[in-house]
Design a protein around this motif. Structure first.
Motif, short mmCIF file in Angstrom:
data_model
loop_
_atom_site.label_atom_id
_atom_site.label_comp_id
_atom_site.label_asym_id
_atom_site.label_seq_id
_atom_site.Cartn_x
_atom_site.Cartn_y
_atom_site.Cartn_z
N GLY A 97 72.00 -1.53 88.09
CA GLY A 97 70.64 -2.02 88.12
C GLY A 97 70.45 -3.15 87.13
O GLY A 97 70.99 -3.11 86.03
N GLY A 98 69.67 -4.19 87.51
CA GLY A 98 69.36 -5.25 86.56
C GLY A 98 69.72 -6.63 87.08
O GLY A 98 69.83 -6.81 88.29
N ILE A 99 69.98 -7.54 86.17
CA ILE A 99 69.68 -7.44 84.75
C ILE A 99 68.16 -7.57 84.62
O ILE A 99 67.57 -8.56 85.07
CB ILE A 99 70.37 -8.54 83.93
CG1 ILE A 99 71.89 -8.43 84.09
CG2 ILE A 99 69.97 -8.44 82.47
CD1 ILE A 99 72.64 -9.60 83.46
N ASN A 100 67.53 -6.60 83.99
CA ASN A 100 66.08 -6.58 83.91
C ASN A 100 65.57 -7.63 82.93
O ASN A 100 66.16 -7.86 81.88
CB ASN A 100 65.61 -5.20 83.45
CG ASN A 100 64.12 -5.02 83.63
OD1 ASN A 100 63.62 -5.06 84.75
ND2 ASN A 100 63.40 -4.84 82.53
N HIS A 101 64.46 -8.26 83.30
CA HIS A 101 63.75 -9.16 82.39
C HIS A 101 62.82 -8.30 81.52
O HIS A 101 61.73 -7.92 81.94
CB HIS A 101 62.93 -10.18 83.17
CG HIS A 101 63.76 -11.18 83.91
ND1 HIS A 101 63.81 -12.51 83.56
CD2 HIS A 101 64.58 -11.05 84.98
CE1 HIS A 101 64.61 -13.16 84.39
NE2 HIS A 101 65.10 -12.29 85.28
N GLY A 102 63.26 -7.95 80.32
CA GLY A 102 62.53 -7.03 79.45
C GLY A 102 63.38 -5.82 79.15
O GLY A 102 64.10 -5.34 80.02
#
Length: 254
Positions: A97-102
């Motif tokens: 999962g990701g890459i998340n912003h935050g």
């Protein structure tokens, strides 16, 4: 086939057009065949939420050698479930999962749609990793994270993870990473979580906001300390939420 390349399923909660997932795909492609099933728009903060009141739809976005990309009208956890049921021709070797912003450190892990991807993969018996960067900027710089993403994913493909255990990996927003810290989740809570937003004379409108109160600010074994000091924070995370230490105590109650 014995010589099949590893199959990696990718999703996120920022949506299919987010820079973070494009960078993640780029970092992972050398490791295996990548299939993406991501939300068609941002669905941050959805955790493990499922879409139950209406059907969801997916469509092909792109197909190249070693990469197939789909978008889905559902939540991140929906995307993983749907990919397993429809587009994957075998069980994946890794879910990412990701890459998340935050960042998704501390208690954010419970709200994160990125970690919803990871938890769903973990529940399906597949080694799973969530990657997040401490920047909400749409054009955030993921360059420094790249080698770490690739190395961590490669190690998990080689070594696996224990059942019902996944990895929550967070990067500080710096190009000068000091290395990796294996951490525990910071204890703390969100406060002042709502801001009043009067609308056409009605004062009952609110925006979600808040400040995180870190109860472990001086503890060097936490994810917050690692991130504040320029380290990549890797937190092994379990999806079995049973409080085993309470079982014997509860038996005395009943």
């Amino acid at each position: 086939m014995e010589n099949q390349r590893p199959l990696i399923l990718v999703s996120n909660d920022d949506g299919i057009v987010a820079k973070g997932i494009s960078e993640l795909i780029k970092f992972l492609r050398p490791l295996g065949e990548v299939v993406v099933m991501a939300p068609d728009k941002a669905r941050s903060g959805t955790g493990c939420a499922l879409t139950t009141g209406e059907p969801i739809h997916y469509s092909l976005v792109r197909k190249d050698v070693g990469l197939t990309v789909y978008k889905c009208s559902g939540n991140p956890a929906d995307c993983v479930k749907l990919a397993f049921e429809t587009v994957l021709d075998r069980k994946p070797d890794l879910v990412v999962g990701g890459i998340n912003h935050g960042d998704n450190s501390a208690t954010n892990v419970h709200y994160s749609g990125t970690m919803g991807v990871v938890i769903e993969g973990c529940l399906k018996g597949v080694p799973s990793i969530g990657f997040s960067l401490c920047s909400h900027e749409p054009d955030a710089n993921f360059t420094a994270a790249g080698p770490y993403v690739r190395d961590i994913a490669r190690l998990v493909l080689e070594k696996g993870l224990p059942a019902l255990t996944c990895l929550n990996v967070n990067f500080p927003d710096t190009q000068e990473l000091k290395g990796v810290k294996i951490c525990r989740q910071t204890k703390g809570q969100w406060t002042s979580e709502w801001e009043n937003f009067a609308h056409r004379g009605d004062n009952h409108y609110y925006w979600l906001t808040g400040s995180f109160v870190d109860e472990d600010a001086d503890q060097e074994d936490t994810d917050h300390w690692a991130l504040a000091n320029g380290y990549v924070a890797i937190t092994p995370t379990t999806v079995d939420v049973t409080a085993y230490g309470m079982i014997d105590e509860l038996k005395t109650w009943f």
